[in-house]
Design a protein around this motif. Structure first.
Motif: not given
Length: 534
Positions: A76-81
């Motif tokens: 999983m490659v998290p990026r804030g939303k």
């Protein structure tokens, strides 16, 4: 209405831009954010960062492709939303990096980006109030402080590193950066202090600033080769806003190159394959993807650790402590940091350690707590040399891109991470930890030789949730933006976020992303002044 500037993305850099540009009441700024509000319990309470990462309302939760350098595992490659972007869901570490990181950027041809030139922008971000060190800025808008009342094992970690010859260095964000310390974080009184809290909350009422949430940008709008506006979807309706000045792309190392490619800027073969008209062939868009390769070195201990407190009784106990004095397990995740040289002849540290008085496993859904009492000393390769890439999956803006990390593709990263793992193992076997450690959890006694370590890492190594570099700044043929952050070959468009990083620095990316936002704002405003004076 036509805007002077449209900022795409309200993350660590985008919040800075919205604040600094709208400080002039004559400048009209539109800020578009695909996510929603940051006023959520799992955002403002630090220990719930793992929950925020697991929530699709606050995390894009991109998935990588199978990685051939790690037994085809996916991450999983998290990026804030949401407002604050990744600064609203990260572990809040505040790490600047070292002189060599940014002097190297300048040596690559990026004038204005040396350590001495970027340092004032870090200080412009910082509002240090606890006096733990005098190296920080005091009047910045984001509070930087030491975690409050860290667990006893965090201090044991410091003694263990000292036993191995690494100094205790609470000023690790200045030169020299070497040593171990209780981590400094973007928090105030035990609460997360995101870019949204620092840069947006105080200025949301400005009449010349409009913030639109749940706005998914579809592509840029052009007048010839000049960006003239943005097409986005909000509430099920597609609309266009126009811009007289510049569009500033601050949508992350994943979404910024994605939007460039959807708009016809990128590798021409890839764009044509998806039926996208090529406006400008820019082969570097989506390439140069970098991450800090990391692996886990864990030990079982004979006292309770935080991962065992994620139950009703633990939440009640530490919730009460949080309400009483805003400290304790509710206010942190990892509590120790370390910057070390795995070989004495190196000029700068090549490994960063994260110490946690808890144990968790990285899964393809994110971070999952384990049941046993254990601690984790995680090495991360500082200046990783492996390179991945990201590509469009289709021309549909709603489709996630293809992300290929290639995390252990360079032998340097493999050897450096292995050396870091061995030092971590030595630390957990020091006299300092002897009263607490009952045995090694990972990698385990069967991992001793180089081949065994490498096999372990290919099965267990992961990224550090620090993707960057996909719209590289530079003067070479693969550069996407020039040192003034303008997209090469296009007018009226800049990229201002972690995607412009040419070489990943020795740090967690929130601090440098905000500094990039500060410097980017100065570049935009200084050019505006020059144009008006001409």
């Amino acid at each position: 209405m036509s805007w002077d500037y449209i900022v795409i993305g309200a993350g660590s850099a985008g919040c800075v831009l919205a604040n600094r540009l709208s400080a002039d009441p004559s400048i009209k700024v539109l800020l578009l954010e695909a996510g929603g509000s940051d006023k959520r319990l799992n955002i403002w309470m630090p220990a719930l960062a793992f929950k925020a990462m697991a929530d699709r309302r606050t995390n894009w939760k991109f998935m990588s492709e199978p990685d051939p350098t790690r037994n085809n595992r996916q991450d999983m490659v998290p990026r804030g939303k949401g407002l604050g972007g990744s600064s609203s869901i990260n572990a809040m570490f505040y790490v600047r990096g070292n002189r060599g990181d940014y002097d190297h950027w300048a040596q690559l041809g990026n004038r204005g980006w040396s350590y001495d030139e970027i340092l004032p922008y870090f200080k412009k971000v910082e509002g240090n109030r606890d006096g733990v060190t005098d190296i920080y800025g005091k009047s910045g808008v984001v509070v930087v402080s030491q975690v409050r009342k860290p667990p006893k094992l965090a201090y044991v970690y410091l003694e263990a590193m000292k036993e191995l010859g690494y100094p205790i260095n609470p000023a690790y964000n200045a030169e020299p950066t070497d040593g171990a310390a209780i981590i400094h974080v973007t928090q105030h009184n035990g609460l997360r202090y995101s870019a949204a809290r620092g840069y947006l909350d105080p200025i949301k009422g400005r009449p010349n600033l409009k913030i639109v949430t749940h706005a998914t940008v579809r592509h840029l709008v052009f007048d010839g080769r000049r960006v003239s506006g943005v097409e986005f979807e909000v509430g099920g309706r597609v609309q266009i806003e126009t811009c007289e000045g510049e569009v500033l792309l601050s949508a992350s190392a994943i979404n910024s190159p994605k939007l460039l490619m959807l708009s016809g800027i990128g590798p021409q073969e890839q764009l044509r394959r998806h039926g996208i008209e090529v406006l400008h062939h820019s082969p570097g868009v989506g390439r140069n993807l970098q991450e800090h390769a990391s692996t886990q070195v864990k030990a079982y201990v004979n006292i309770k650790t935080a991962n065992q407190e994620f139950n009703l009784l633990g939440k009640l106990k530490y919730g009460l402590q949080f309400l009483f004095d805003r400290s304790g397990y509710a206010t942190y995740t990892y509590t120790g940091v370390g910057l070390v040289r795995t070989q004495p002849h190196l000029e700068y540290p090549d490994i960063q350690y994260h110490f946690g008085a808890f144990s968790a496993n990285y899964t393809d859904e994110g971070i999952e707590m384990q049941k046993e009492a254990a601690i984790n000393l995680q090495p991360n390769v500082n200046n990783s040399r492996s390179r991945g890439f990201m590509e469009l999956r289709s021309s549909d803006p709603k489709d996630d891109p293809r992300i290929q990390l290639n995390l252990l593709s360079d032998p340097y990263d493999v050897q450096t991470l292995m050396a870091g793992g061995r030092i971590a193992r030595a630390a957990l076997n020091t006299r300092a930890f002897a009263p607490y450690v009952t045995g090694e959890c990972k990698p385990g006694k069967d991992v001793q030789t180089d081949d065994e370590w490498i096999a372990y890492m290919r099965e267990n190594a992961s990224g550090s949730y620090h993707p960057c570099g996909t719209c590289k700044m530079g003067i070479d043929p693969d550069a996407v933006v020039s040192p003034d952050l303008k997209v090469i070959g296009i007018e009226g468009l800049r990229v201002i976020d972690s995607s412009i990083i040419p070489q990943v620095p020795s740090c967690n990316l929130n601090a440098i992303s905000m500094a990039i936002g500060e410097k980017g704002a100065d570049l935009v405003l200084n050019e505006r002044k020059q144009v008006r004076a001409a």
